[in-house]
Scaffold this active site. Sequence first.
Site, mmCIF file in Angstrom:
data_model
loop_
_atom_site.group_PDB
_atom_site.id
_atom_site.type_symbol
_atom_site.label_atom_id
_atom_site.label_comp_id
_atom_site.label_asym_id
_atom_site.label_seq_id
_atom_site.Cartn_x
_atom_site.Cartn_y
_atom_site.Cartn_z
ATOM 1 N N ASP A 33 44.794 42.074 28.097
ATOM 2 C CA ASP A 33 45.820 42.680 28.927
ATOM 3 C C ASP A 33 45.185 42.905 30.304
ATOM 4 O O ASP A 33 43.958 42.819 30.448
ATOM 5 C CB ASP A 33 46.265 43.995 28.276
ATOM 6 C CG ASP A 33 47.271 44.745 29.120
ATOM 7 O OD1 ASP A 33 48.208 44.114 29.629
ATOM 8 O OD2 ASP A 33 47.100 45.966 29.277
ATOM 9 N N ASP A 71 46.407 45.525 33.351
ATOM 10 C CA ASP A 71 46.367 46.928 33.768
ATOM 11 C C ASP A 71 45.901 47.824 32.620
ATOM 12 O O ASP A 71 46.467 47.786 31.529
ATOM 13 C CB ASP A 71 47.753 47.389 34.217
ATOM 14 C CG ASP A 71 48.294 46.580 35.368
ATOM 15 O OD1 ASP A 71 48.295 47.083 36.502
ATOM 16 O OD2 ASP A 71 48.730 45.427 35.134
#
Length: 225
Positions: A15, A17
Amino acid sequence: MTTLPFAGVRAVLFDLDGTLIDSAPDLGAAVDGMRVRRGLPSLALDRYRSRAGSGARGMLQVAFGVSPDHGDYPALKEEFFEAYDGCLTQRTQAFAGVDELLGALVARGLPWGVVTNKSQRFAIPITRSMEVFSSAAVMICGDTTPHTKPHPEPLFEAARQLGVAPQHCIYIGDDERDILAGKAAGMPTVAARYGYLGHGADVGTWRADAEISSPTELLKLLELA
């Protein structure tokens, strides 16, 4: 001995953020500026941080108490996007240890990439502005496929672009939707406890295959440390 779920890993997906980068300061600054322009008091970054992984939805909920079903939400969302466009690379930086982690993966010949729900509008400028992303083998954004996480399709697309079977990829994220997506794609999953986690998150209930408290702990899981 390597824990079974991490045997045979041929690619590592992350991922963005809250997992590779700390974007909360820019996200918070964008929406807090909206508050200030309306004569409202500024809020501390800590108020925004736990909701940073939810993007506009999370930021607008903290700043104005509005959710997507509120009549003012569409206009506020677009205003937020414009504000974020103007500051998205000012304070955002990689978490401590990310450079070391990604460098180790490259040194061992393990391709790595990003699968994020962040749209290309924001994800591409941010990652292009940071040297650490120059070695990424794939970048899947929230609008790359017709689906976003927790749907597995973005992870399947990353695996296809890498030419690696999903079961030989590992996915690391800081939100329950990341773990749900990884499991749905048949990938071993790792929860990043150092990330944003989401408001009121109970990471233990996500049933990730492993949890890490810093980026470099992943190297130990993969026996690369």
